[in-house]
Design a protein around this motif. Sequence first.
Motif, PDB file in Angstrom:
ATOM      1  N   ASN A   1       0.807  -1.221   0.000  1.00 61.31           N
ATOM      2  CA  ASN A   1       0.000   0.000   0.000  1.00 61.31           C
ATOM      3  C   ASN A   1       0.839   1.270   0.000  1.00 61.31           C
ATOM      4  O   ASN A   1       0.292   2.363  -0.088  1.00 61.31           O
ATOM      5  CB  ASN A   1      -0.931   0.021   1.220  1.00 61.31           C
ATOM      6  N   ALA A   2       2.141   1.142   0.128  1.00 59.77           N
ATOM      7  CA  ALA A   2       3.006   2.322   0.156  1.00 59.77           C
ATOM      8  C   ALA A   2       3.102   2.925  -1.243  1.00 59.77           C
ATOM      9  O   ALA A   2       3.086   2.204  -2.236  1.00 59.77           O
ATOM     10  CB  ALA A   2       4.398   1.933   0.642  1.00 59.77           C
TER      11      ALA A   2
ATOM     12  N   HIS B   1      -0.482   1.536  -8.894  1.00 59.92           N
ATOM     13  CA  HIS B   1       0.454   0.660  -8.189  1.00 59.92           C
ATOM     14  C   HIS B   1      -0.292  -0.256  -7.223  1.00 59.92           C
ATOM     15  O   HIS B   1      -0.024  -1.460  -7.163  1.00 59.92           O
ATOM     16  CB  HIS B   1       1.487   1.499  -7.438  1.00 59.92           C
ATOM     17  N   ARG B   2      -1.230   0.302  -6.463  1.00 63.38           N
ATOM     18  CA  ARG B   2      -2.006  -0.505  -5.516  1.00 63.38           C
ATOM     19  C   ARG B   2      -2.867  -1.519  -6.245  1.00 63.38           C
ATOM     20  O   ARG B   2      -3.014  -2.658  -5.802  1.00 63.38           O
ATOM     21  CB  ARG B   2      -2.875   0.393  -4.639  1.00 63.38           C
ATOM     22  N   ARG B   3      -3.439  -1.134  -7.370  1.00 67.69           N
ATOM     23  CA  ARG B   3      -4.286  -2.047  -8.138  1.00 67.69           C
ATOM     24  C   ARG B   3      -3.474  -3.210  -8.681  1.00 67.69           C
ATOM     25  O   ARG B   3      -3.881  -4.370  -8.584  1.00 67.69           O
ATOM     26  CB  ARG B   3      -4.943  -1.274  -9.281  1.00 67.69           C
ATOM     27  N   ARG B   4      -2.311  -2.914  -9.250  1.00 64.05           N
ATOM     28  CA  ARG B   4      -1.455  -3.984  -9.773  1.00 64.05           C
ATOM     29  C   ARG B   4      -0.950  -4.880  -8.654  1.00 64.05           C
ATOM     30  O   ARG B   4      -0.854  -6.094  -8.820  1.00 64.05           O
ATOM     31  CB  ARG B   4      -0.281  -3.381 -10.531  1.00 64.05           C
ATOM     32  N   SER B   5      -0.619  -4.285  -7.515  1.00 65.51           N
ATOM     33  CA  SER B   5      -0.148  -5.070  -6.380  1.00 65.51           C
ATOM     34  C   SER B   5      -1.239  -6.002  -5.869  1.00 65.51           C
ATOM     35  O   SER B   5      -0.984  -7.161  -5.545  1.00 65.51           O
ATOM     36  CB  SER B   5       0.323  -4.143  -5.264  1.00 65.51           C
ATOM     37  N   ALA B   6      -2.472  -5.506  -5.815  1.00 66.59           N
ATOM     38  CA  ALA B   6      -3.588  -6.335  -5.351  1.00 66.59           C
ATOM     39  C   ALA B   6      -3.889  -7.444  -6.348  1.00 66.59           C
ATOM     40  O   ALA B   6      -4.186  -8.575  -5.954  1.00 66.59           O
ATOM     41  CB  ALA B   6      -4.821  -5.472  -5.132  1.00 66.59           C
TER      42      ALA B   6
END
Length: 98
Positions: A14-15, A76-81
């Motif tokens: 989430n960073a 970034h958060r979407r791809r990480s999730a």
Amino acid sequence: MSQPATPIPVEIDNAPPRRSKVTGGLAALACAACCALPLFIAAGVLTGAGAAILEKMLLAVAAGLVVLALGMWWLHRRRSAQHAAGAGCGCGGSGCGC
């Protein structure tokens, strides 16, 4: 009886990424430059008309950079999730419906 498979807990990052932090810093710098315009007018570096034009431009640039930084963070958060969801069940990025 067999036990149901328990999902593997996967951390979602989430960073904000570095590119988002840099863009946010540039937005803050543009905002600080906008706040310093009266000092430039008092020092004789800018005229009132030049400062008015520069103020509008700096506000637009700062707003654009903030939107860009937030968009990069969201992506970034979407791809990480998505990566974490695919890695949790072993299906990969194709979406097998685990």
